[in-house]
Design a protein around this motif. Structure first.
Motif, PDB file in Angstrom:
ATOM      1  N   ALA A   1       4.159  28.485   8.150  1.00 59.68           N
ATOM      2  CA  ALA A   1       3.641  29.209   7.652  1.00 59.68           C
ATOM      3  C   ALA A   1       3.110  30.165   9.226  1.00 59.68           C
ATOM      4  N   LEU A   2       2.021  29.390   9.503  1.00 61.64           N
ATOM      5  CA  LEU A   2       1.239  30.802   9.668  1.00 61.64           C
ATOM      6  C   LEU A   2       2.082  31.063  11.182  1.00 61.64           C
ATOM      7  N   GLY A   3       2.681  30.147  12.345  1.00 62.89           N
ATOM      8  CA  GLY A   3       3.372  31.144  13.001  1.00 62.89           C
ATOM      9  C   GLY A   3       3.983  31.784  12.541  1.00 62.89           C
ATOM     10  N   ARG A   4       4.872  31.259  11.658  1.00 62.48           N
ATOM     11  CA  ARG A   4       6.159  33.147  11.168  1.00 62.48           C
ATOM     12  C   ARG A   4       5.309  33.839  11.154  1.00 62.48           C
ATOM     13  N   GLU A   5       3.765  34.039  10.228  1.00 62.78           N
ATOM     14  CA  GLU A   5       2.765  35.553  10.046  1.00 62.78           C
ATOM     15  C   GLU A   5       2.813  35.757  11.443  1.00 62.78           C
ATOM     16  N   ARG A   6       2.945  35.182  12.549  1.00 64.14           N
ATOM     17  CA  ARG A   6       2.263  35.509  13.569  1.00 64.14           C
ATOM     18  C   ARG A   6       3.698  36.603  14.510  1.00 64.14           C
ATOM     19  N   TYR A   7       4.661  35.927  14.517  1.00 59.78           N
ATOM     20  CA  TYR A   7       5.465  36.058  14.430  1.00 59.78           C
ATOM     21  C   TYR A   7       6.186  37.804  14.266  1.00 59.78           C
ATOM     22  N   ALA A   8       5.990  37.992  12.841  1.00 62.26           N
ATOM     23  CA  ALA A   8       6.351  38.633  11.821  1.00 62.26           C
ATOM     24  C   ALA A   8       5.360  40.128  12.703  1.00 62.26           C
ATOM     25  N   SER A   9       3.931  39.524  12.663  1.00 61.02           N
ATOM     26  CA  SER A   9       3.113  40.942  12.696  1.00 61.02           C
ATOM     27  C   SER A   9       3.131  41.519  14.576  1.00 61.02           C
ATOM     28  N   GLY A  10       4.155  40.019  15.501  1.00 59.50           N
ATOM     29  CA  GLY A  10       3.983  40.475  16.321  1.00 59.50           C
ATOM     30  C   GLY A  10       4.964  41.452  16.573  1.00 59.50           C
ATOM     31  N   MET A  11       6.462  41.118  15.981  1.00 54.31           N
ATOM     32  CA  MET A  11       7.552  42.053  15.882  1.00 54.31           C
ATOM     33  C   MET A  11       7.267  43.826  15.417  1.00 54.31           C
ATOM     34  N   ARG A  12       5.978  43.765  14.419  1.00 53.08           N
ATOM     35  CA  ARG A  12       6.103  44.936  13.522  1.00 53.08           C
ATOM     36  C   ARG A  12       5.471  45.660  15.044  1.00 53.08           C
ATOM     37  N   ALA A  13       4.492  45.053  15.571  1.00 57.02           N
ATOM     38  CA  ALA A  13       3.551  45.683  16.791  1.00 57.02           C
ATOM     39  C   ALA A  13       4.671  46.501  17.895  1.00 57.02           C
ATOM     40  N   GLN A  14       5.719  45.890  18.214  1.00 63.62           N
ATOM     41  CA  GLN A  14       6.464  45.716  19.254  1.00 63.62           C
ATOM     42  C   GLN A  14       7.416  47.417  18.309  1.00 63.62           C
TER      43      GLN A  14
ATOM     44  N   TYR B   1       0.893  -1.327   0.105  1.00 62.29           N
ATOM     45  CA  TYR B   1       0.242   0.153   0.082  1.00 62.29           C
ATOM     46  C   TYR B   1       0.724   1.282   0.324  1.00 62.29           C
ATOM     47  N   LEU B   2       1.695   0.972  -1.201  1.00 66.05           N
ATOM     48  CA  LEU B   2       3.069   2.377  -0.613  1.00 66.05           C
ATOM     49  C   LEU B   2       1.768   3.984  -1.243  1.00 66.05           C
ATOM     50  N   PHE B   3       1.012   3.734  -1.468  1.00 65.93           N
ATOM     51  CA  PHE B   3      -0.008   5.298  -2.236  1.00 65.93           C
ATOM     52  C   PHE B   3      -1.007   5.906  -0.489  1.00 65.93           C
ATOM     53  N   ILE B   4      -0.365   4.426   0.130  1.00 59.90           N
ATOM     54  CA  ILE B   4      -0.762   4.857   1.445  1.00 59.90           C
ATOM     55  C   ILE B   4      -0.347   5.677   2.515  1.00 59.90           C
ATOM     56  N   ALA B   5       0.987   4.781   2.015  1.00 53.89           N
ATOM     57  CA  ALA B   5       2.501   5.386   2.704  1.00 53.89           C
ATOM     58  C   ALA B   5       2.608   7.014   1.968  1.00 53.89           C
ATOM     59  N   PHE B   6       2.184   7.552   0.955  1.00 61.07           N
ATOM     60  CA  PHE B   6       3.075   8.675   0.275  1.00 61.07           C
ATOM     61  C   PHE B   6       2.418   9.714   0.947  1.00 61.07           C
ATOM     62  N   ALA B   7       0.598   8.611   0.835  1.00 61.17           N
ATOM     63  CA  ALA B   7      -0.387   9.735   1.450  1.00 61.17           C
ATOM     64  C   ALA B   7      -0.018  10.551   2.415  1.00 61.17           C
ATOM     65  N   ALA B   8       0.125   9.746   2.898  1.00 55.45           N
ATOM     66  CA  ALA B   8       0.233  10.214   4.668  1.00 55.45           C
ATOM     67  C   ALA B   8       1.301  11.155   5.042  1.00 55.45           C
ATOM     68  N   VAL B   9       2.682  10.688   3.993  1.00 58.64           N
ATOM     69  CA  VAL B   9       3.576  11.608   4.383  1.00 58.64           C
ATOM     70  C   VAL B   9       3.364  13.375   3.700  1.00 58.64           C
ATOM     71  N   ALA B  10       2.388  13.176   2.707  1.00 57.38           N
ATOM     72  CA  ALA B  10       2.388  13.997   2.140  1.00 57.38           C
ATOM     73  C   ALA B  10       1.176  14.666   3.133  1.00 57.38           C
ATOM     74  N   ILE B  11       0.116  15.009   3.173  1.00 57.10           N
ATOM     75  CA  ILE B  11      -0.383  15.133   4.550  1.00 57.10           C
ATOM     76  C   ILE B  11       0.670  16.047   5.799  1.00 57.10           C
ATOM     77  N   VAL B  12       1.066  15.141   6.525  1.00 59.55           N
ATOM     78  CA  VAL B  12       2.125  15.215   7.622  1.00 59.55           C
ATOM     79  C   VAL B  12       2.570  16.639   7.219  1.00 59.55           C
ATOM     80  N   LEU B  13       2.917  16.528   6.129  1.00 58.00           N
ATOM     81  CA  LEU B  13       4.163  17.394   5.622  1.00 58.00           C
ATOM     82  C   LEU B  13       3.425  19.220   5.430  1.00 58.00           C
ATOM     83  N   LEU B  14       2.476  18.857   4.659  1.00 57.44           N
ATOM     84  CA  LEU B  14       1.177  19.976   4.625  1.00 57.44           C
ATOM     85  C   LEU B  14       1.056  20.554   6.031  1.00 57.44           C
ATOM     86  N   VAL B  15       0.176  19.556   6.878  1.00 58.98           N
ATOM     87  CA  VAL B  15       0.061  20.602   7.403  1.00 58.98           C
ATOM     88  C   VAL B  15       1.486  21.159   8.534  1.00 58.98           C
ATOM     89  N   LEU B  16       2.426  20.299   8.448  1.00 57.93           N
ATOM     90  CA  LEU B  16       3.974  20.582   9.515  1.00 57.93           C
ATOM     91  C   LEU B  16       3.503  22.680   8.886  1.00 57.93           C
TER      92      LEU B  16
END
Length: 130
Positions: A116-129, A96-111
């Protein structure tokens, strides 16, 4: 488990001074014995030990947060990573190699999204300071 408990309890003992690296080594060796056994049995091919290793890793990470132990956190994370890798290899070996690749792809997309969201919050917090 006794070595882990001794390593954790020694940092709170005011009468007996033990070097930090010795305490960490005691915790790491105890966790290596406990989780190493499950990892070795997992490599033998018994799938139930994979579940045991996954539960041990998750419990170790959860307990390490409460105890503020970086050694336990690293060992739990290593156990979770090993169990995940072994599970992916078992899925791939079953054909079931396609399941393994799909799971890895989903995990990488979530990470990537979380980073990206954490970087945006960090950048907006730095701009506010400023």
């Amino acid at each position: 488990i006794g070595l882990v408990l001794v390593g954790i309890l020694l940092r709170q003992d005011a009468q007996l001074r033990v070097d930090m690296w010795l305490r960490r080594a005691c915790v790491a060796f105890g966790l290596l014995l406990v989780m190493g056994w499950a990892a070795a049995q997992t490599l033998q091919g018994d799938v139930w030990w994979l579940v045991v290793l996954l539960v041990q890793g998750a419990l170790t990470v959860a307990i390490s947060v409460g105890l503020r132990s970086s050694t336990m956190l690293a060992a739990g994370g290593l156990a979770l990573a090993f169990a995940s890798l072994r599970a992916m290899l078992l899925i791939a070996a079953a054909g079931y190699l396609f399941i393994a690749f799909a799971a890895v792809a989903i995990v990488l997309l979530v990470l990537a999204t979380v980073l990206a969201l954490g970087r945006e919050r960090y950048a907006s917090g730095m701009r506010a300071q400023f």
